[in-house]
Design a protein around this motif. Structure first.
Motif, short mmCIF file in Angstrom:
data_model
loop_
_atom_site.label_atom_id
_atom_site.label_comp_id
_atom_site.label_asym_id
_atom_site.label_seq_id
_atom_site.Cartn_x
_atom_site.Cartn_y
_atom_site.Cartn_z
N PHE A 1 42.19 45.92 43.90
CA PHE A 1 42.75 44.63 44.83
C PHE A 1 44.43 45.36 45.16
O PHE A 1 44.15 45.05 45.78
N ALA A 2 44.71 45.69 44.04
CA ALA A 2 46.04 46.32 44.09
C ALA A 2 46.52 47.18 44.50
O ALA A 2 47.80 47.91 45.32
N ASP A 3 45.69 47.86 44.66
CA ASP A 3 45.95 49.83 44.76
C ASP A 3 44.92 50.11 46.64
O ASP A 3 45.08 49.85 47.25
N GLY A 4 43.63 50.56 46.20
CA GLY A 4 42.67 50.51 46.59
C GLY A 4 42.92 49.61 48.27
O GLY A 4 42.67 50.09 49.29
N PHE A 5 42.35 48.15 47.93
CA PHE A 5 41.93 47.44 49.36
C PHE A 5 43.01 47.21 49.87
O PHE A 5 43.17 46.93 51.06
N GLN A 6 44.11 47.39 48.76
CA GLN A 6 45.92 47.43 49.59
C GLN A 6 45.73 48.41 51.02
O GLN A 6 46.20 48.49 52.21
N SER A 7 45.61 49.57 50.49
CA SER A 7 45.66 51.09 50.97
C SER A 7 44.30 50.90 52.83
O SER A 7 45.16 50.80 53.75
N ALA A 8 43.15 50.35 52.00
CA ALA A 8 42.06 50.21 53.32
C ALA A 8 42.52 48.94 54.51
O ALA A 8 42.51 49.25 55.42
N SER A 9 42.88 48.20 53.94
CA SER A 9 42.90 47.19 54.44
C SER A 9 44.19 46.92 55.18
O SER A 9 44.55 46.37 56.24
N THR A 10 45.21 48.34 55.34
CA THR A 10 46.03 48.45 56.19
C THR A 10 45.72 49.70 56.76
O THR A 10 47.28 50.27 57.14
N GLY A 11 44.62 50.10 56.81
CA GLY A 11 44.50 51.69 57.86
C GLY A 11 44.71 52.31 56.67
O GLY A 11 44.39 53.56 57.98
N LYS A 12 45.00 52.94 55.37
CA LYS A 12 45.65 53.70 55.62
C LYS A 12 45.15 54.60 54.35
O LYS A 12 45.01 56.32 54.65
N SER A 13 43.08 54.10 54.84
CA SER A 13 42.32 54.64 54.02
C SER A 13 41.16 53.99 54.00
O SER A 13 41.56 52.89 54.76
#
Length: 194
Positions: A36-48
Motif C-alpha cells: 500500500f505504501a508503494d505499488g498501490f500509491q502508484s496505481a492509485s495515482t494513475g502511474k501504473s
C-alpha cells in the motif's frame, strides 16, 4: 439543501461500502503495508496498473495463481455495498442531485465498484485518485476536482469517514462532513428516515 446548486461527493470505503474487515487482514502485515505504501500509491495515482504490483505481494504472502485471479478474489471479498447508504444516495439522485465518488482508488477497483457493486446506478461518475492524478488529502486533489466540476468550492458537499480528508476538503472550501452513520447522513442531507 438545494440540489440545483450543490453537488454531492462521497467517499467509498466506510461510506458506501461496508468493510468490517479487509481482504488483506489475513496476511502478514509487513508485505501488505509495503504494497500500500508503494505499488498501490502508484496505481492509485494513475502511474501504473495494480496488476503490475500484485506478483510481489503474492510471493511474499504465499499465494499462487495469476494476479488477475487473486485480485478478483480480493474485489469480490470487499464487495459489500451499504444498502441503507446506497438507498439514501438513490433518493438524492432521484431528487436531482449530481453525485460522484471521491475516493483514493485504482482503476480496476473503480470499474468493479461501478458495475459489480452497483454504484453506477446511484452516481453520475467518479473522481477516483487514479483519474485525478492526486490522492486525498492533498490540496491538489481537491483543487483538480473543483476545477473539473467547474463550480465554486462551497457548492460541493463532501462526506468521508476520514477526519484528515474532511479537514483538508474544508480547507479547500468544500462543505465537508465526517461520515459516522447513515442516520446522521440522512438528517444532514434533509432526507426522511427510511
Amino acid at each position: 439543501m438545494n440540489p440545483d446548486t450543490h453537488l454531492l461527493l462521497l467517499d467509498v470505503d466506510g461510506v458506501l461500502i461496508e468493510l468490517p474487515d479487509f481482504f488483506c487482514s489475513r496476511f502478514p502485515s509487513a508485505p501488505v503495508r509495503a504494497f500500500f505504501a508503494d505499488g498501490f500509491q502508484s496505481a492509485s495515482t494513475g502511474k501504473s496498473s495494480v496488476l503490475e504490483h500484485l506478483p510481489k505481494l503474492m510471493a511474499e504472502v504465499g499465494r499462487e495463481g495469476s494476479p488477475e485471479e487473486f485480485y478478483r478474489e480480493w474485489l469480490d471479498y470487499e464487495n459489500r455495498p451499504d444498502k441503507d447508504m446506497v438507498a439514501a444516495a438513490a433518493e438524492l439522485k432521484a431528487a436531482g442531485w449530481r453525485i460522484y465518488l471521491a475516493t483514493n482508488q485504482e482503476e480496476l477497483r473503480v470499474q468493479h465498484l461501478m458495475s459489480e457493486s452497483g454504484l453506477s446506478a446511484v452516481t453520475d461518475g467518479h473522481f477516483a485518485s487514479y483519474s485525478v492524478g492526486y490522492r486525498k488529502p492533498s490540496q491538489e486533489y481537491y483543487g483538480a476536482v473543483t476545477q473539473a466540476l467547474g463550480v465554486s468550492p462551497e457548492q460541493i458537499i463532501f462526506w468521508d469517514d476520514s477526519v484528515e480528508n474532511v479537514d483538508a476538503a474544508r480547507a479547500a472550501g468544500w462543505s465537508s462532513h465526517l461520515f459516522t452513520n447513515v442516520a446522521d447522513f440522512r438528517r444532514v442531507m434533509g432526507l426522511q428516515r427510511s
